[in-house]
Design an enzyme around this catalytic site. Structure first.
Site, mmCIF file in Angstrom:
data_model
loop_
_atom_site.group_PDB
_atom_site.id
_atom_site.type_symbol
_atom_site.label_atom_id
_atom_site.label_comp_id
_atom_site.label_asym_id
_atom_site.label_seq_id
_atom_site.Cartn_x
_atom_site.Cartn_y
_atom_site.Cartn_z
ATOM 1 N N TYR A 164 0.078 -2.987 5.738
ATOM 2 C CA TYR A 164 1.535 -3.136 5.707
ATOM 3 C C TYR A 164 1.952 -4.189 4.676
ATOM 4 C CZ TYR A 164 6.179 -4.037 7.778
ATOM 5 O OH TYR A 164 7.521 -4.208 8.012
ATOM 6 N N LYS A 168 4.284 -3.616 1.456
ATOM 7 C CA LYS A 168 5.582 -4.284 1.382
ATOM 8 C C LYS A 168 5.700 -5.178 0.152
ATOM 9 C CE LYS A 168 8.017 -2.825 4.816
ATOM 10 N NZ LYS A 168 9.011 -1.771 4.490
HETATM 11 P P1 NAI Z 1 12.053 1.388 13.213
HETATM 12 O O1 NAI Z 1 10.716 1.868 13.654
HETATM 13 O O2 NAI Z 1 13.154 1.396 14.191
HETATM 14 O O3 NAI Z 1 12.558 2.178 11.935
HETATM 15 C C1 NAI Z 1 11.732 2.841 11.041
HETATM 16 C C2 NAI Z 1 12.245 4.255 10.886
HETATM 17 O O4 NAI Z 1 11.503 4.924 9.859
HETATM 18 C C3 NAI Z 1 12.058 5.072 12.174
HETATM 19 O O5 NAI Z 1 13.295 5.616 12.583
HETATM 20 C C4 NAI Z 1 11.053 6.146 11.782
HETATM 21 O O6 NAI Z 1 11.239 7.386 12.437
HETATM 22 C C5 NAI Z 1 11.277 6.263 10.279
HETATM 23 N N1 NAI Z 1 10.143 6.846 9.590
HETATM 24 C C6 NAI Z 1 8.829 6.683 9.900
HETATM 25 N N2 NAI Z 1 8.061 7.421 9.070
HETATM 26 C C7 NAI Z 1 8.917 8.042 8.213
HETATM 27 C C8 NAI Z 1 8.719 8.940 7.142
HETATM 28 N N3 NAI Z 1 7.498 9.344 6.765
HETATM 29 N N4 NAI Z 1 9.807 9.387 6.463
HETATM 30 C C9 NAI Z 1 11.064 8.986 6.831
HETATM 31 N N5 NAI Z 1 11.296 8.151 7.867
HETATM 32 C C10 NAI Z 1 10.226 7.682 8.542
HETATM 33 O O7 NAI Z 1 11.839 -0.116 12.660
HETATM 34 P P2 NAI Z 1 12.808 -1.095 11.873
HETATM 35 O O8 NAI Z 1 12.477 -2.445 12.285
HETATM 36 O O9 NAI Z 1 14.212 -0.650 11.951
HETATM 37 O O10 NAI Z 1 12.256 -0.953 10.380
HETATM 38 C C11 NAI Z 1 13.037 -0.568 9.263
HETATM 39 C C12 NAI Z 1 12.364 -1.077 7.999
HETATM 40 O O11 NAI Z 1 12.426 -2.501 7.961
HETATM 41 C C13 NAI Z 1 10.883 -0.716 7.880
HETATM 42 O O12 NAI Z 1 10.589 -0.438 6.536
HETATM 43 C C14 NAI Z 1 10.190 -1.987 8.311
HETATM 44 O O13 NAI Z 1 8.904 -2.074 7.791
HETATM 45 C C15 NAI Z 1 11.123 -3.009 7.733
HETATM 46 N N6 NAI Z 1 11.014 -4.332 8.312
HETATM 47 C C16 NAI Z 1 11.502 -4.561 9.567
HETATM 48 C C17 NAI Z 1 11.424 -5.826 10.100
HETATM 49 C C18 NAI Z 1 12.048 -6.162 11.390
HETATM 50 O O14 NAI Z 1 12.102 -7.370 11.722
HETATM 51 N N7 NAI Z 1 12.540 -5.202 12.174
HETATM 52 C C19 NAI Z 1 10.721 -6.913 9.392
HETATM 53 C C20 NAI Z 1 10.319 -6.570 8.068
HETATM 54 C C21 NAI Z 1 10.446 -5.325 7.567
#
Ligand code: NAI
Length: 296
Positions: A164, A168
């Protein structure tokens, strides 16, 4: 006023968490949204159309315009379907928010090749695919805003996240070069490193911390970076819980060692403090800037 009126935004992974919050906020500023999400679990397994459909319903309930797309970002076919959906429904595309993500955490000892590949495929190759699918259109219209999603895990490191973290920080390497290519087409590309409550973080961060990290404290930053008013290009901002700050790769002022036999390992050891002192460190604009500093 920051307005996204008449702009069309493709937001990947917008079926929940941060992506849904971005969709609602950008739609509130007038953008028409392509809500991309194939559904599935945190680790990327399974498919489910309802997360994307629910986000679309929420945007519409709030008076906005949105359509769903259920493709995965990890293939070029999927990415092309998303951009085609934007053009078909709304006739244009202005904004790409690369937000999709999965987790396959494991210590490096236990990490499988599949854990490595799948995470890189979604976060890094996936972001690249979506930008690639949109690129000719954005260049042709001489306008674009791209927002990448990085992470403190990649910027600084976290146990169990070599896959990851690499993906990132890869997003930052990608934008560092693409900012150079997009400028003449009016395309700006920036990144956020968010911290927010979501299914990804609810098992990692303590409840009292999560309480302060509503995703709504991230989305306005995405909206700004996605707007015509965005005054920065090639930057990464750490965002969460009401705090917003630029993150930069900086280079120390360093020191000049003698360019003769005196340039040896002992001289490196003797100058360790000067080499590593970040007191006057500065971010550099690009490779040319870096080589100019070296030669100065
Ligand atoms: P989340 O798991 O709620 O959202 C991620 C979304 O991406 C999900 O809805 C999932 O279905 C979708 N997804 C997964 N594989 C996919 C694919 N192949 N094609 C299209 N969509 C796909 O988690 P969150 O926290 O909302 O994460 C959003 C972004 O923020 C991610 O990139 C995560 O790595 C990043 N992030 C989040 C942090 C946090 O504190 N929540 C911290 C640092 C980064």
């Amino acid at each position: 006023m920051i307005s996204l009126k008449d702009r069309v935004a493709l937001i990947t992974g917008a079926g929940g968490g941060l992506g849904r919050s971005h969709a609602l906020y950008l739609a509130g500023l007038g953008a028409k949204i392509v809500v991309n999400d194939p559904g599935g679990g945190v680790a990327g397994s399974g498919e489910n159309r309802s997360p994307a459909d629910e986000t679309v319903a929420l945007v519409r309930q709030a008076g906005g315009e949105a359509i769903a797309d259920y493709s995965g970002v990890e293939t070029m076919e999927g990415a092309s379907r998303m951009t085609a959906a934007a053009l078909e429904a709304f006739g244009r595309l202005d904004i790409v928010v690369n937000n999709a993500g999965i987790l396959r955490d494991a210590s490096f000892k236990k990490q499988t090749d599949d854990d490595w590949r799948r995470v890189l495929d979604v976060h890094l190759t996936g972001s690249r695919n979506v930008v690639k699918a949109a690129w000719d259109h954005l260049c042709g219209r001489k306008y674009g805003r791209i927002v990448m999603t990085s992470s403190a895990s990649g910027l600084y490191g976290n146990f169990g996240q070599t896959n990851y973290g690499a993906a990132k920080l890869g997003a930052i390497g990608f934008l560092n070069s693409l900012k150079e290519e997009g400028e003449k087409y009016g395309i700006k590309i920036n990144a956020i490193a968010p911290m927010a409550r979501s299914r990804m973080t609810e098992s990692i961060l303590p409840a009292d911390v999560l309480e302060k990290l509503d995703p709504r404290f991230v989305s306005p930053v995405v909206a700004y970076l996605a707007s015509e008013d965005c005054a920065v290009n090639g930057q990464c901002w750490a965002v969460g819980g009401g705090s917003v700050s630029r993150v930069a790769i900086v280079e120390a002022e360093g020191c000049r060692l003698p360019a003769d036999e005196g340039f040896n390992a002992e001289a490196v050891a003797a100058n360790l403090e000067k080499i590593t002192d970040l007191g006057n460190a500065k971010p550099l604009a690009n490779l040319m800037d870096a080589s100019a500093k070296l030669l100065r």
